[in-house]
Write a protein that holds these residues in place. Structure first.
Motif, short mmCIF file in Angstrom:
data_model
loop_
_atom_site.label_atom_id
_atom_site.label_comp_id
_atom_site.label_asym_id
_atom_site.label_seq_id
_atom_site.Cartn_x
_atom_site.Cartn_y
_atom_site.Cartn_z
N GLN A 51 -27.32 131.67 -20.48
CA GLN A 51 -26.00 131.07 -20.31
C GLN A 51 -25.52 130.37 -21.58
OE1 GLN A 51 -26.48 128.51 -16.92
NE2 GLN A 51 -26.71 130.21 -15.47
N LYS A 52 -26.43 129.68 -22.26
CA LYS A 52 -26.03 128.85 -23.39
C LYS A 52 -26.10 129.57 -24.74
CE LYS A 52 -25.40 125.17 -20.85
NZ LYS A 52 -24.06 124.59 -20.65
N VAL A 53 -27.00 130.53 -24.87
CA VAL A 53 -27.20 131.19 -26.15
C VAL A 53 -26.80 132.66 -26.10
CG1 VAL A 53 -28.85 131.67 -28.00
CG2 VAL A 53 -29.10 129.60 -26.63
N GLY A 54 -27.22 133.34 -25.03
CA GLY A 54 -26.88 134.76 -24.89
C GLY A 54 -28.04 135.54 -24.34
N ALA A 55 -27.70 136.58 -23.58
CA ALA A 55 -28.74 137.38 -22.92
C ALA A 55 -29.68 138.02 -23.93
CB ALA A 55 -28.08 138.45 -22.06
N GLY A 56 -29.18 138.33 -25.13
CA GLY A 56 -30.00 138.99 -26.13
C GLY A 56 -31.11 138.13 -26.69
N GLU A 57 -31.04 136.83 -26.44
CA GLU A 57 -32.06 135.92 -26.96
C GLU A 57 -33.20 135.66 -25.99
OE1 GLU A 57 -32.08 134.87 -30.10
OE2 GLU A 57 -30.28 136.11 -30.33
N VAL A 58 -33.06 136.14 -24.76
CA VAL A 58 -34.07 135.85 -23.74
C VAL A 58 -35.40 136.51 -24.07
CG1 VAL A 58 -34.70 136.23 -21.33
CG2 VAL A 58 -32.40 135.43 -21.90
N LEU A 59 -35.40 137.79 -24.37
CA LEU A 59 -36.66 138.49 -24.65
C LEU A 59 -37.36 137.96 -25.90
CD1 LEU A 59 -38.67 140.67 -23.86
CD2 LEU A 59 -37.30 142.33 -25.14
N PRO A 60 -36.66 137.80 -27.04
CA PRO A 60 -37.34 137.24 -28.22
C PRO A 60 -37.95 135.86 -27.96
CG PRO A 60 -35.26 138.21 -28.86
CD PRO A 60 -35.28 138.21 -27.36
N TRP A 61 -37.23 135.03 -27.22
CA TRP A 61 -37.76 133.70 -26.89
C TRP A 61 -39.04 133.82 -26.08
CZ3 TRP A 61 -37.38 128.50 -27.54
CH2 TRP A 61 -37.93 127.69 -26.55
N THR A 62 -38.99 134.65 -25.05
CA THR A 62 -40.16 134.81 -24.17
C THR A 62 -41.35 135.34 -24.95
OG1 THR A 62 -38.66 135.28 -22.33
CG2 THR A 62 -40.97 135.82 -22.02
N GLN A 63 -41.13 136.36 -25.75
CA GLN A 63 -42.22 136.93 -26.56
C GLN A 63 -42.83 135.89 -27.49
OE1 GLN A 63 -40.01 140.20 -28.27
NE2 GLN A 63 -40.92 141.69 -26.86
N GLN A 64 -41.99 135.09 -28.09
CA GLN A 64 -42.48 134.06 -29.02
C GLN A 64 -43.40 133.06 -28.32
OE1 GLN A 64 -39.73 130.99 -30.38
NE2 GLN A 64 -40.51 131.21 -32.47
N GLY A 83 -48.20 125.23 -22.10
CA GLY A 83 -47.71 125.72 -23.38
C GLY A 83 -47.04 127.08 -23.35
N ILE A 84 -47.21 127.83 -22.26
CA ILE A 84 -46.59 129.15 -22.17
C ILE A 84 -45.64 129.24 -20.98
CG2 ILE A 84 -46.94 131.64 -22.01
CD1 ILE A 84 -49.72 131.30 -23.15
N GLN A 85 -46.19 129.15 -19.78
CA GLN A 85 -45.43 129.48 -18.57
C GLN A 85 -44.16 128.66 -18.38
OE1 GLN A 85 -45.16 127.76 -15.38
NE2 GLN A 85 -43.80 129.43 -14.73
N PRO A 86 -44.18 127.33 -18.57
CA PRO A 86 -42.94 126.58 -18.34
C PRO A 86 -41.82 126.95 -19.30
CG PRO A 86 -44.85 125.12 -18.37
CD PRO A 86 -45.30 126.44 -18.89
N LEU A 87 -42.17 127.47 -20.47
CA LEU A 87 -41.17 127.81 -21.48
C LEU A 87 -40.55 129.18 -21.25
CD1 LEU A 87 -43.09 126.47 -24.60
CD2 LEU A 87 -41.24 125.35 -23.34
N GLN A 88 -41.08 129.93 -20.29
CA GLN A 88 -40.52 131.25 -20.02
C GLN A 88 -40.37 131.50 -18.53
OE1 GLN A 88 -43.65 134.27 -19.68
NE2 GLN A 88 -43.90 132.48 -18.39
N ASN A 89 -40.15 130.40 -17.79
CA ASN A 89 -39.91 130.60 -16.36
C ASN A 89 -38.43 130.89 -16.11
OD1 ASN A 89 -38.56 128.14 -16.31
ND2 ASN A 89 -40.26 127.01 -15.38
N LEU A 90 -38.11 131.17 -14.88
CA LEU A 90 -36.76 131.65 -14.54
C LEU A 90 -35.68 130.65 -14.90
CD1 LEU A 90 -35.13 133.92 -13.20
CD2 LEU A 90 -35.53 132.79 -10.99
N THR A 91 -35.93 129.36 -14.65
CA THR A 91 -34.92 128.34 -14.93
C THR A 91 -34.59 128.28 -16.41
OG1 THR A 91 -35.72 127.02 -13.06
CG2 THR A 91 -34.37 125.90 -14.70
N VAL A 92 -35.62 128.31 -17.25
CA VAL A 92 -35.41 128.25 -18.70
C VAL A 92 -34.69 129.50 -19.20
CG1 VAL A 92 -36.58 128.22 -20.95
CG2 VAL A 92 -37.38 126.73 -19.10
N LEU A 93 -35.10 130.66 -18.72
CA LEU A 93 -34.49 131.91 -19.19
C LEU A 93 -33.03 132.00 -18.79
CD1 LEU A 93 -37.37 134.49 -18.64
CD2 LEU A 93 -36.86 133.05 -20.62
N ARG A 94 -32.70 131.52 -17.60
CA ARG A 94 -31.29 131.51 -17.18
C ARG A 94 -30.47 130.57 -18.06
NH1 ARG A 94 -31.88 131.50 -10.54
NH2 ARG A 94 -31.87 133.77 -10.27
N PHE A 95 -31.06 129.45 -18.44
CA PHE A 95 -30.37 128.49 -19.30
C PHE A 95 -30.10 129.11 -20.67
CE2 PHE A 95 -30.24 125.07 -22.41
CZ PHE A 95 -29.33 124.18 -21.84
#
Length: 227
Positions: free
Chosen positions: A132-145, A117-129
């Motif tokens: 690339q698809k949404v924007g670098a500024g969305e990576v941290l908010p997504w991970t925190q959530q 429920g946590i780790q797979p949603l914020q691993n390197l592959t997901v964050l790179r996706f």
């Protein structure tokens, strides 16, 4: 990687690991708790070494950790730490799961929240996706959530029943999964742990425990000196 490279002696298993990987972090804690003397083999995920054909022979999923022990390969951090699958059977002391069925189930539940429920949603592959698809500024908010959602659930599960550690006064499977995720939340994602007082207290215990200390990312041989 020659055939001889994929076989470790029974006395000295080989762990393929990346210093910053929370999954590898779990495996290191488990091996340290069990007192297993293992050989560390670094796989640099940022350099794509997990896709090296020789490593793919070890773990076709191209993930770390991968544990080579005797003539077997275990390429999943949950399988490595999970009692009934591997380490608990081969190295039964100290146990990672309590005898009490309710506390045993709670260990599995917490480990699964982190692992699924946590780790797979914020691993390197997901964050790179996402970058690339949404924007670098969305990576941290997504991970925190993702981390905060999982931490909220775990805090609720254990706030009235935790002992010195997550499910009692002995280190358990839950702690092996919690410690790396809390560490990553603090160091990489700047999670406010004041919202999770039980988890913050547990983290202080992890920081003082030798097996957890030795498994810290910055103490691994492939960690950059600045870490």
């Amino acid at each position: 990687m020659a055939e001889a490279e994929t076989t470790a002696t029974a006395a000295r298993p080989r762990l393929y690991s990346y210093w910053r990987s929370s999954c590898s972090h779990r495996a290191r804690i488990a091996l340290n708790l069990k007192g297993v003397d293992y050989e560390y083999r670094a796989v640099n995920l940022l350099k794509g070494e997990q896709s090296d054909p020789e490593f793919v022979k070890v773990n076709p999923m191209k993930f770390v950790p991968a544990l080579v022990d005797s003539d077997g390969v275990i390429g999943d951090s949950y399988a490595i730490a999970l009692a009934s699958i591997y380490l608990e059977d081969k190295y039964p002391d100290p146990p990672l799961l309590p005898r009490d069925l309710k506390r045993k189930a709670l260990n599995h539940q917490i480990a699964n929240i982190v692992a699924s429920g946590i780790q797979p949603l914020q691993n390197l592959t997901v964050l790179r996706f996402i970058e690339q698809k949404v924007g670098a500024g969305e990576v941290l908010p997504w991970t925190q959530q993702q981390i905060e959602r999982g931490f909220t659930a775990i805090e609720s599960l254990i706030k009235d029943s935790a002992g010195k550690y997550a499910t009692g006064d002995e280190v358990g499977l839950a702690d092996i999964f919690l410690a790396p995720q809390i560490y990553a939340g603090l160091t990489r994602t700047k999670i406010d742990m004041s919202n999770y007082p039980t988890l913050a207290r547990l983290n202080a215990e992890y920081e003082a425990h030798p097996a957890f200390q030795a498994a810290l990312p910055e103490r691994q041989p492939d960690a950059p000196s600045s870490a």
